[in-house]
Design a protein around this motif. Structure first.
Motif, PDB file in Angstrom:
ATOM      1  N   GLN A 155     -39.078  67.655  -8.879  1.00  0.00           N
ATOM      2  CA  GLN A 155     -39.102  68.590  -7.757  1.00  0.00           C
ATOM      3  C   GLN A 155     -38.641  67.907  -6.473  1.00  0.00           C
ATOM      4  O   GLN A 155     -37.881  68.488  -5.685  1.00  0.00           O
ATOM      5  N   ALA A 156     -39.105  66.687  -6.258  1.00  0.00           N
ATOM      6  CA  ALA A 156     -38.711  65.960  -5.056  1.00  0.00           C
ATOM      7  C   ALA A 156     -37.201  65.746  -5.029  1.00  0.00           C
ATOM      8  O   ALA A 156     -36.544  65.930  -3.991  1.00  0.00           O
ATOM      9  N   TYR A 157     -36.641  65.377  -6.179  1.00  0.00           N
ATOM     10  CA  TYR A 157     -35.198  65.120  -6.247  1.00  0.00           C
ATOM     11  C   TYR A 157     -34.412  66.404  -5.982  1.00  0.00           C
ATOM     12  O   TYR A 157     -33.406  66.409  -5.266  1.00  0.00           O
ATOM     13  N   GLU A 158     -34.880  67.505  -6.560  1.00  0.00           N
ATOM     14  CA  GLU A 158     -34.192  68.786  -6.365  1.00  0.00           C
ATOM     15  C   GLU A 158     -34.274  69.235  -4.909  1.00  0.00           C
ATOM     16  O   GLU A 158     -33.285  69.699  -4.329  1.00  0.00           O
ATOM     17  N   ARG A 159     -35.440  69.078  -4.293  1.00  0.00           N
ATOM     18  CA  ARG A 159     -35.616  69.491  -2.911  1.00  0.00           C
ATOM     19  C   ARG A 159     -34.820  68.602  -1.953  1.00  0.00           C
ATOM     20  O   ARG A 159     -34.366  69.065  -0.901  1.00  0.00           O
ATOM     21  N   ALA A 160     -34.681  67.315  -2.284  1.00  0.00           N
ATOM     22  CA  ALA A 160     -34.005  66.390  -1.378  1.00  0.00           C
ATOM     23  C   ALA A 160     -32.511  66.651  -1.291  1.00  0.00           C
ATOM     24  O   ALA A 160     -31.872  66.318  -0.284  1.00  0.00           O
ATOM     25  N   GLY A 161     -31.922  67.219  -2.339  1.00  0.00           N
ATOM     26  CA  GLY A 161     -30.486  67.501  -2.321  1.00  0.00           C
ATOM     27  C   GLY A 161     -29.665  66.241  -2.481  1.00  0.00           C
ATOM     28  O   GLY A 161     -30.139  65.197  -2.939  1.00  0.00           O
ATOM     29  N   ASP A 162     -28.404  66.324  -2.073  1.00  0.00           N
ATOM     30  CA  ASP A 162     -27.457  65.226  -2.295  1.00  0.00           C
ATOM     31  C   ASP A 162     -27.227  64.379  -1.051  1.00  0.00           C
ATOM     32  O   ASP A 162     -26.263  63.622  -0.975  1.00  0.00           O
ATOM     33  N   GLY A 163     -28.085  64.506  -0.047  1.00  0.00           N
ATOM     34  CA  GLY A 163     -27.865  63.755   1.179  1.00  0.00           C
ATOM     35  C   GLY A 163     -28.092  62.264   0.991  1.00  0.00           C
ATOM     36  O   GLY A 163     -28.511  61.795  -0.069  1.00  0.00           O
ATOM     37  N   ALA A 164     -27.830  61.519   2.046  1.00  0.00           N
ATOM     38  CA  ALA A 164     -27.986  60.060   1.999  1.00  0.00           C
ATOM     39  C   ALA A 164     -29.180  59.605   2.829  1.00  0.00           C
ATOM     40  O   ALA A 164     -29.301  58.436   3.158  1.00  0.00           O
ATOM     41  N   GLY A 165     -30.067  60.531   3.189  1.00  0.00           N
ATOM     42  CA  GLY A 165     -31.193  60.191   4.037  1.00  0.00           C
ATOM     43  C   GLY A 165     -32.364  59.623   3.266  1.00  0.00           C
ATOM     44  O   GLY A 165     -32.325  59.435   2.045  1.00  0.00           O
ATOM     45  N   PRO A 166     -33.453  59.356   3.983  1.00  0.00           N
ATOM     46  CA  PRO A 166     -34.630  58.738   3.347  1.00  0.00           C
ATOM     47  C   PRO A 166     -35.294  59.627   2.300  1.00  0.00           C
ATOM     48  O   PRO A 166     -35.875  59.119   1.349  1.00  0.00           O
ATOM     49  N   ASP A 167     -35.191  60.959   2.441  1.00  0.00           N
ATOM     50  CA  ASP A 167     -35.841  61.833   1.468  1.00  0.00           C
ATOM     51  C   ASP A 167     -35.249  61.651   0.077  1.00  0.00           C
ATOM     52  O   ASP A 167     -35.976  61.563  -0.917  1.00  0.00           O
ATOM     53  N   ALA A 224     -31.772  53.930  -5.787  1.00  0.00           N
ATOM     54  CA  ALA A 224     -32.739  53.958  -4.683  1.00  0.00           C
ATOM     55  C   ALA A 224     -32.672  52.677  -3.873  1.00  0.00           C
ATOM     56  O   ALA A 224     -32.704  52.709  -2.630  1.00  0.00           O
ATOM     57  N   ALA A 225     -32.569  51.534  -4.536  1.00  0.00           N
ATOM     58  CA  ALA A 225     -32.509  50.251  -3.826  1.00  0.00           C
ATOM     59  C   ALA A 225     -31.290  50.194  -2.907  1.00  0.00           C
ATOM     60  O   ALA A 225     -31.377  49.731  -1.760  1.00  0.00           O
ATOM     61  N   ALA A 226     -30.155  50.684  -3.406  1.00  0.00           N
ATOM     62  CA  ALA A 226     -28.949  50.697  -2.579  1.00  0.00           C
ATOM     63  C   ALA A 226     -29.124  51.606  -1.364  1.00  0.00           C
ATOM     64  O   ALA A 226     -28.700  51.272  -0.247  1.00  0.00           O
ATOM     65  N   ARG A 227     -29.752  52.758  -1.568  1.00  0.00           N
ATOM     66  CA  ARG A 227     -29.979  53.685  -0.452  1.00  0.00           C
ATOM     67  C   ARG A 227     -30.908  53.060   0.595  1.00  0.00           C
ATOM     68  O   ARG A 227     -30.665  53.159   1.802  1.00  0.00           O
ATOM     69  N   PHE A 228     -31.990  52.441   0.152  1.00  0.00           N
ATOM     70  CA  PHE A 228     -32.923  51.837   1.106  1.00  0.00           C
ATOM     71  C   PHE A 228     -32.267  50.686   1.861  1.00  0.00           C
ATOM     72  O   PHE A 228     -32.532  50.488   3.052  1.00  0.00           O
ATOM     73  N   GLU A 229     -31.415  49.933   1.185  1.00  0.00           N
ATOM     74  CA  GLU A 229     -30.718  48.849   1.873  1.00  0.00           C
ATOM     75  C   GLU A 229     -29.795  49.409   2.952  1.00  0.00           C
ATOM     76  O   GLU A 229     -29.736  48.884   4.072  1.00  0.00           O
ATOM     77  N   ALA A 230     -29.107  50.496   2.631  1.00  0.00           N
ATOM     78  CA  ALA A 230     -28.228  51.132   3.622  1.00  0.00           C
ATOM     79  C   ALA A 230     -29.020  51.684   4.799  1.00  0.00           C
ATOM     80  O   ALA A 230     -28.554  51.676   5.940  1.00  0.00           O
ATOM     81  N   LEU A 231     -30.225  52.153   4.527  1.00  0.00           N
ATOM     82  CA  LEU A 231     -31.072  52.705   5.582  1.00  0.00           C
ATOM     83  C   LEU A 231     -31.798  51.619   6.381  1.00  0.00           C
ATOM     84  O   LEU A 231     -32.440  51.920   7.390  1.00  0.00           O
ATOM     85  N   GLY A 232     -31.733  50.374   5.921  1.00  0.00           N
ATOM     86  CA  GLY A 232     -32.449  49.294   6.586  1.00  0.00           C
ATOM     87  C   GLY A 232     -33.950  49.330   6.337  1.00  0.00           C
ATOM     88  O   GLY A 232     -34.727  48.768   7.112  1.00  0.00           O
ATOM     89  N   ASP A 233     -34.365  49.980   5.257  1.00  0.00           N
ATOM     90  CA  ASP A 233     -35.784  50.122   4.921  1.00  0.00           C
ATOM     91  C   ASP A 233     -36.147  49.024   3.919  1.00  0.00           C
ATOM     92  O   ASP A 233     -36.139  49.216   2.695  1.00  0.00           O
ATOM     93  N   ASP A 234     -36.487  47.849   4.458  1.00  0.00           N
ATOM     94  CA  ASP A 234     -36.727  46.691   3.594  1.00  0.00           C
ATOM     95  C   ASP A 234     -37.999  46.841   2.761  1.00  0.00           C
ATOM     96  O   ASP A 234     -38.063  46.354   1.629  1.00  0.00           O
ATOM     97  N   TRP A 235     -39.017  47.504   3.318  1.00  0.00           N
ATOM     98  CA  TRP A 235     -40.269  47.610   2.546  1.00  0.00           C
ATOM     99  C   TRP A 235     -40.058  48.451   1.301  1.00  0.00           C
ATOM    100  O   TRP A 235     -40.472  48.061   0.199  1.00  0.00           O
ATOM    101  N   HIS A 236     -39.409  49.605   1.435  1.00  0.00           N
ATOM    102  CA  HIS A 236     -39.176  50.426   0.252  1.00  0.00           C
ATOM    103  C   HIS A 236     -38.162  49.765  -0.688  1.00  0.00           C
ATOM    104  O   HIS A 236     -38.233  49.962  -1.908  1.00  0.00           O
ATOM    105  N   ARG A 237     -37.235  48.997  -0.143  1.00  0.00           N
ATOM    106  CA  ARG A 237     -36.315  48.273  -1.029  1.00  0.00           C
ATOM    107  C   ARG A 237     -37.089  47.253  -1.851  1.00  0.00           C
ATOM    108  O   ARG A 237     -36.864  47.105  -3.062  1.00  0.00           O
ATOM    109  N   ALA A 238     -38.062  46.567  -1.220  1.00  0.00           N
ATOM    110  CA  ALA A 238     -38.885  45.610  -1.962  1.00  0.00           C
ATOM    111  C   ALA A 238     -39.719  46.314  -3.020  1.00  0.00           C
ATOM    112  O   ALA A 238     -39.852  45.827  -4.153  1.00  0.00           O
TER     113      ALA A 238
END
Length: 822
Positions: free
Chosen positions: A536-548, A576-590
């Motif tokens: 459900q989360a994946y479907e709701r988030a759509g195809d964007g490149a944001g944190p959701d 997911a790791a690639a997306r978090f790295e692009a977003l600069g979100d190191d904690w979620h990347r870890a």
């Protein structure tokens, strides 16, 4: 920790460090590496510790450390009142004798007789003496709504968490082994539910002792009732020595001198002090309230006011209760408008609170922050608020009777709903605001806040769940979101989620984060249900490149990792790791890298990913998740039979970080995996001792996966020791738990260990069936966990090739639950 026994024995600071590491079951080389000293130095200090502490072996030091550490358990830390304890010498002696011979002792009497203070005094006295009873665990029922179930209060005091529907059985399990002493306070408004639970616990446990307090007996079979009478009152005399010879007179003098230094009982006021005590029936709380006014009134003036206020004095219990109500009403009437408003608003706190929190919650029109600075101390002066020190913080609390009195006044003036909302919104918002601290900025402080304010959060969530819209509740739960990985999945979270899921998820980004939170938390209990929310989360988030969308990808990979769909998990987690790295979100990347390490099938790659996550968490100063990664590294190495010395080092560091952050759950993880390492090295006796000690702790906090690990470890040790009936019981129970949570590794391990147990007792065909079931689950994983063909070869010799193949095939097609019946 009470370190006095160690200081008294002359233990030096360096010896103290080594003592606790020995208690952690580290070897001398591991201790030397940890402290950067020579192994010979460690050996010398261990010998010195044995001489000073009187032990005959290293195991004696371990036992001493375990016993002293037990005194640190949260449930055994009793509140220590700042004011002195007056009188009750006879009662204390009586109760010490009764507690030694009876399992349920109830202190009864009307409100205000000092039952709680007496019970705490008794518990603290016994804790400081040689006693057959263990340290007491305080179960305070004061904040439980009248007539409500009390299981949650017992669970909180014992550190038990888990499925709300199984709380009673979880409490039973927590009390099933060893001696326990519960101090159950304030039963009067929940007598029926408290009595029913205590009757059940006493009937199903053998070494439980209970000291309860309430206005009347609980009516439980075997109960011994001890009535706590009011304090002895003095004669009406002008002689100060006679007045002070009675406990009520001493209590008045003590409390009066505390608020008005220099106050003394003199020939000029002794008779009036005695009359005040007598007119208050010797009730300690009423005496304290009266004595607190000595700054404003003389004893003679107090007596005149009592003439007006306590016309309803009687000799019965009801009359004494009404006397206390009159005392509270009298005190309330003395307040100014601002004081009265603040006093009533303080009733919104279910337990302790600090001044800063009170200022943020209670300062709204007609009161401002500047008003509280002047008003709050005046409430303290009137003893309407009690206080105690915790570390360097002063905490305040309205006594339960005072809080209920204030709350009724707040309701009658129409202010209760606003105060409740102010309290709830503050705590829910503040909890979310601490997320950066939880992730490393100031982790230990943030975790302490959640621990100390969990009662406030529970009250706040009750408000949020009663609202017609679910937004405030989800803003808190999903606002913390993946941060629950640091705090731990407390049992109440699942109850809150179930309540919220009776209605649709909110729209927009909040709905995505809510679905992610559900999936991450439910993965520990029900991977199938968790996957539904991840999708459900994946479907709701759509195809964007944001944190959701990154969070949704993490959720999908997370759930599939726990479901052992490693290939699919790795694909989602890589994205997911690639997306978090692009977003600069190191904690979620870890966090994603740690999941990739768990999901990886190749040992070297999995260890590298987990090590990368551990390093990144370390740079972020997230001690909890770094400890978790180090434990993961150790587990993978142990399962793969490789780098066992490194595993020991990783686990020692994980335990240190867990203690540093104050996260008891991660400390327990490090300890259970240390037991697994000992077992892998062939030290089954040490492992069994550790598993047995950890089993009850994991049951208390509701960690079913680690409970299963302990049971399987105990089963393996029993098999090695030739105790096959015990081994079969332990392994079967562990397997049932592993199946229930969907833990493939534990299920595989349990099947193989149970097969070995059955083979050792000559049940060769059943052993082969169990091996066949393990092969069906995941042949590659089975080969990694139990390499070689030795089990099959041994069975082939006994059954023959054809019968072995038939039994293996039968295991492959039999539903796993059916295999657990002998």
């Amino acid at each position: 920790m009470d370190a006095d026994p160690l200081r008294a024995a002359g233990v030096t600071p360096r010896e103290l460090q080594i003592f606790w590491l020995v208690g952690d079951r580290l070897h001398n080389r591991e201790i030397a590496d940890s402290l950067q000293v020579s192994e010979r130095t460690v050996e010398s200090h261990v010998s010195s510790l044995l001489r000073k502490l009187g032990g005959s072996s290293r195991l004696a030091l371990v036992d001493t450390a375990v016993r002293l550490r037990a005194r640190r358990e949260p449930g055994t830390v009793l509140p220590r009142p700042l004011s002195s304890f007056v009188g009750r010498d006879q009662e204390t002696g009586d109760l010490v004798r009764l507690l030694g011979t009876h399992r349920l002792l109830t202190l009864t009497g009307p409100a205000g007789t000092g039952k709680t203070r007496l019970a705490l005094r008794l518990a603290l006295r016994l804790a400081q003496s040689v006693s057959t009873l263990p340290p007491a665990v305080l179960v305070d029922l004061a904040s439980v709504p009248p007539g409500d179930d009390v299981e949650r209060a017992f669970a909180d005091a014992l550190g038990v968490s888990g499925d709300e529907r199984r709380l009673r059985s979880l409490i039973r399990e927590a009390l099933a082994e060893g001696r326990h002493w519960l101090l159950v306070d304030n039963c009067e408004h929940v007598t029926g539910t408290a009595a029913a639970l205590l009757a059940d616990l006493l009937a199903t446990t053998e070494r439980l002792h209970v000291l309860a307090t309430g206005h009347g007996p609980l009516g439980v079979a075997g109960e011994v009732v001890y009535e706590v009478a009011p304090l002895p009152v003095p004669e009406e005399t002008d002689d100060p020595a006679v007045v002070l010879g009675a406990a009520a007179g001493r209590l008045f003098a003590d409390r009066a001198s505390a608020v008005s230094p220099g106050f003394e009982v003199t020939p000029g006021n002794a008779r009036h002090v005695a009359m005040v005590c007598r007119r208050l029936d010797g009730l300690p709380l009423a005496i304290e309230l009266a004595a607190a006014r000595i700054r404003f009134f003389s004893p003679a003036e107090l007596l005149g006011r009592l003439d007006d206020r306590f016309a309803l004095l009687t000799d019965g219990a009801q009359g004494r209760h009404r006397t206390l109500e009159e005392a509270l009403q009298w005190s309330h009437d003395l307040l100014g408008d601002g004081e009265r408003t603040l006093f009533e608003r303080c009733s919104v706190f279910p337990g302790e609170f600090d001044y800063d929190t009170a200022a943020q919650v209670l300062a709204y029109p007609p009161l401002g922050s500047a008003d509280l600075v002047g008003l709050f101390p005046r409430l303290l002066d009137r003893s309407l608020i009690s206080r105690r020190r915790r570390d360097e913080t002063t905490e305040y609390r309205l006594l339960d009777s005072v809080r209920q009195f204030a709350h009724r006044r707040l309701v009658s003036r129409g202010g209760a709903e606003t105060a409740r909302e102010q309290h709830a919104r503050h705590h829910l918002r503040h909890g979310v605001s601490l997320l950066p601290d939880l992730r490393g900025r100031d982790q230990a402080s943030a975790m302490r806040w959640f621990d100390r304010h969990w009662g406030d959060l529970r009250t706040a969530m009750r408000w949020a769940l009663d609202r017609p819209d679910t937004v405030p509740a989800w803003e808190f739960l999903a606002g913390v979101g993946t941060g629950w990985e640091i705090l731990g999945a407390r049992g109440e979270l699942f109850g809150w989620i179930d309540r919220l899921l009776e209605r649709p998820l909110p729209a927009g980004s909040l709905g995505v984060r809510a679905a992610v939170t559900c999936s991450v938390l439910l993965a520990y209990q029900d991977t199938g249900r968790a996957l539904t929310f991840a999708e459900q989360a994946y479907e709701r988030a759509g195809d964007g490149a944001g944190p959701d969308q990154a969070l949704a990808l993490l959720a999908l990979g997370w759930v599939k990792m726990y479901g052992e769909d490693r290939a699919a998990a790795a694909g989602h987690l890589e994205h997911a790791a690639a997306r978090f790295e692009a977003l600069g979100d190191d904690w979620h990347r870890a966090l994603t890298m740690s999941a990739l390490g768990h999901a990886g099938s190749g040992t070297a790659t999995a260890l590298a990913r987990t090590a990368e996550a551990a390093d990144l968490f370390g740079r972020l100063r997230d001690h909890v998740k770094r400890a978790n990664c180090l434990s993961q590294l150790a587990v993978r190495a142990i399962e793969e039979h490789t780098r066992l010395d490194d595993a020991a080092t990783w686990l020692a560091e994980a335990g240190r970080l867990a203690r540093l952050s104050g996260n008891d759950h991660e400390r327990l993880h490090a300890e259970v995996f240390r037991a697994h390492l000992d077992q892998q090295r062939g030290d089954h006796a040490s492992a069994a001792t550790s598993y047995a000690a950890l089993l009850g702790q994991f049951r208390r906090i509701g960690d079913r996966r680690c409970t299963a690990r302990c049971l399987l470890g105990l089963g393996r040790a029993a098999t090695e020791g030739g105790e096959h009936d015990l081994a079969r019981r332990r392994l079967t129970e562990g397997l049932e738990l592993a199946l229930g949570v969907g833990d493939l590794r534990a299920t595989m391990t349990g099947l193989c260990l149970l097969a070995e147990c059955e083979r050792a007792t000559g049940r060769f065909e059943r052993a082969a069936v169990l091996l066949g079931a393990a092969e069906r689950l995941d042949p590659e994983l089975r080969a990694r966990l139990f390499p070689g063909d030795a089990p099959h070869a041994a069975l082939r010799d006994r059954l023959g090739a054809a019968d072995l193949e038939a039994a293996l095939a039968a295991g492959g097609r039999t539903p796993l639950p059916d295999l657990l019946s002998p």
